[in-house]
Write a protein that holds these residues in place. Structure first.
Motif, PDB file in Angstrom:
ATOM      1  N   VAL A  41       0.820  -1.223   0.000  1.00 25.74           N
ATOM      2  CA  VAL A  41       0.000   0.000   0.000  1.00 25.74           C
ATOM      3  C   VAL A  41       0.850   1.268   0.000  1.00 25.74           C
ATOM      4  CG1 VAL A  41      -1.968  -1.099   1.131  1.00 25.74           C
ATOM      5  CG2 VAL A  41      -0.164  -0.051   2.532  1.00 25.74           C
ATOM      6  N   TRP A  43       3.778   4.174  -1.082  1.00 26.77           N
ATOM      7  CA  TRP A  43       4.120   4.937  -2.286  1.00 26.77           C
ATOM      8  C   TRP A  43       5.230   4.258  -3.090  1.00 26.77           C
ATOM      9  CZ3 TRP A  43       2.402   9.188  -4.906  1.00 26.77           C
ATOM     10  CH2 TRP A  43       3.268   9.762  -5.841  1.00 26.77           C
ATOM     11  N   ARG A 184      -9.960  16.454   4.524  1.00 22.06           N
ATOM     12  CA  ARG A 184      -9.790  15.070   4.966  1.00 22.06           C
ATOM     13  C   ARG A 184      -8.717  14.901   6.040  1.00 22.06           C
ATOM     14  NH1 ARG A 184     -12.186  11.247   1.405  1.00 22.06           N
ATOM     15  NH2 ARG A 184     -13.238  12.296  -0.324  1.00 22.06           N
ATOM     16  N   THR A 229       3.837   9.765  -0.414  1.00 23.23           N
ATOM     17  CA  THR A 229       2.852   9.007   0.364  1.00 23.23           C
ATOM     18  C   THR A 229       1.609   8.742  -0.468  1.00 23.23           C
ATOM     19  OG1 THR A 229       1.745  10.946   1.330  1.00 23.23           O
ATOM     20  CG2 THR A 229       3.648  10.071   2.511  1.00 23.23           C
ATOM     21  N   ASN A 230       0.969   7.600  -0.192  1.00 22.35           N
ATOM     22  CA  ASN A 230      -0.260   7.213  -0.879  1.00 22.35           C
ATOM     23  C   ASN A 230      -1.512   7.474  -0.068  1.00 22.35           C
ATOM     24  OD1 ASN A 230       0.344   6.308  -3.464  1.00 22.35           O
ATOM     25  ND2 ASN A 230       0.863   4.235  -2.786  1.00 22.35           N
ATOM     26  N   SER A 231      -1.356   7.725   1.231  1.00 26.07           N
ATOM     27  CA  SER A 231      -2.526   7.819   2.110  1.00 26.07           C
ATOM     28  C   SER A 231      -2.208   8.644   3.344  1.00 26.07           C
ATOM     29  CB  SER A 231      -2.957   6.412   2.550  1.00 26.07           C
ATOM     30  OG  SER A 231      -1.922   5.815   3.325  1.00 26.07           O
ATOM     31  N   GLN A 233      -2.554   7.514   6.290  1.00 27.71           N
ATOM     32  CA  GLN A 233      -1.848   6.605   7.190  1.00 27.71           C
ATOM     33  C   GLN A 233      -0.348   6.646   6.927  1.00 27.71           C
ATOM     34  OE1 GLN A 233      -3.235   2.543   7.175  1.00 27.71           O
ATOM     35  NE2 GLN A 233      -1.443   1.793   8.275  1.00 27.71           N
ATOM     36  N   GLU A 234       0.020   6.649   5.644  1.00 24.92           N
ATOM     37  CA  GLU A 234       1.442   6.703   5.307  1.00 24.92           C
ATOM     38  C   GLU A 234       2.026   8.074   5.650  1.00 24.92           C
ATOM     39  OE1 GLU A 234       4.468   5.330   1.709  1.00 24.92           O
ATOM     40  OE2 GLU A 234       2.349   5.678   1.266  1.00 24.92           O
TER      41      GLU A 234
END
Length: 289
Positions: A41, A43, A184, A229-231, A233-234
């Motif tokens: 999940v 990057w 967000r 980062t992808n999210s 969380q990351e």
């Protein structure tokens, strides 16, 4: 004999003067944290990046402050409540310390500047603005005096193109403009821990995007605010700190006092109860004593 001693003194002085700044980056490198192998999940799992060495940075085209262009600007867009306004001011203060450049907040721009064709109701049934429209049709038209970078902050969610559900932000590094949404970044209360978490995320996102404007690529060498980062969380897993190599790059262009910057960051993190950032600054300061 006296001439020989004088020559030795001059050579030693020159060597010490030249190495002082380099010693700083070598000293704080002991606090760099090596990245773990990326998870599916993450990057770097889906983006095979080459990174950027210090030499590659020096040989790249990147902007540096001049007498004519030396101010970072923030452009609030929308209707912000009192806690959001407070966060924007804290972001301004942080960026001024982080980049050691004057940072100013412009007067708010109304959401009315976004026409119907650049709005939609997204997959989560909330209103969204087309991020590219904000860059091309709002920010490009603004030319703040002495501006070197311009970042818009909006309280409305963003999307980059129809097939995407949302995006945290978008930037044009060539034009030195960017937009980020705070929509967000928190659980809609902004109270206590939520306020601190949202602020930390904003600081990471804004310093990351503006770091790109100054020529920094995504960092693949260490845990660093320039990691891709992808999210959320990351984003939360990565630090606020620039690794030693990225600090070296930034300092080579902006020419600030490294210790002064560390002390000001330490004070900022302490005042705003950002524990992780504070710990890193204390370690870096200890390393250069």
């Amino acid at each position: 004999m006296k001439k020989l001693l004088l020559l030795i003194f001059v050579i030693l002085f020159a060597c010490n003067s030249k190495s002082d700044k380099n010693d700083y980056f070598e000293d704080i490198s002991e606090n760099d944290i090596k990245l773990f192998p990326p998870k599916p999940v993450d990057w770097l799992y889906s983006h095979k990046e080459r990174g950027q060495s210090f030499e590659q940075f020096l040989n790249s085209k990147h902007i540096v402050p001049t007498k004519e262009n030396n101010i970072i600007y923030l452009q609030p867009m929308g209707e912000f409540n009192s806690l959001q306004v407070k966060q924007i001011e804290l972001v301004r203060e942080y960026l001024e310390i982080f980049f050691q450049l004057k940072t100013k907040t412009l007067n708010d721009v109304s959401n009315d500047v976004i026409p119907k064709h650049a709005r939609r109701i997204g997959p989560d049934q909330n209103e969204q603005f087309l991020a590219g429209f904000i860059l091309d049709s709002v920010l490009k038209k603004e030319k703040p005096q002495n501006g070197i970078g311009l970042m818009a902050l909006t309280e409305v969610d963003l999307y980059p193109k129809p097939e995407w559900s949302f995006v945290f932000g978008l930037a044009s590094y060539r034009d030195r403009i960017a937009v980020s949404s705070i929509y967000r970044l928190y659980d809609k209360s902004l109270g206590n821990k939520d306020f601190t978490l949202c602020l930390e995320r904003l600081l990471k996102i804004c310093s990351h995007e503006i770091g790109h404007m100054f020529g920094l690529y995504h960092c693949i060498d260490a845990d660093c605010v320039m990691n891709g980062t992808n999210s959320l969380q990351e984003t939360d897993e990565h630090t606020l700190r620039l690794c030693s190599n990225c600090q070296r790059k930034l300092n080579s262009g902006l020419k600030y006092d490294n210790k002064k910057r560390l002390l000001e960051l330490e004070k900022y993190f302490k005042e705003n109860k950002l524990k992780e950032g504070l710990e890193f600054m204390e370690k870096d300061l200890k390393s250069i004593q």
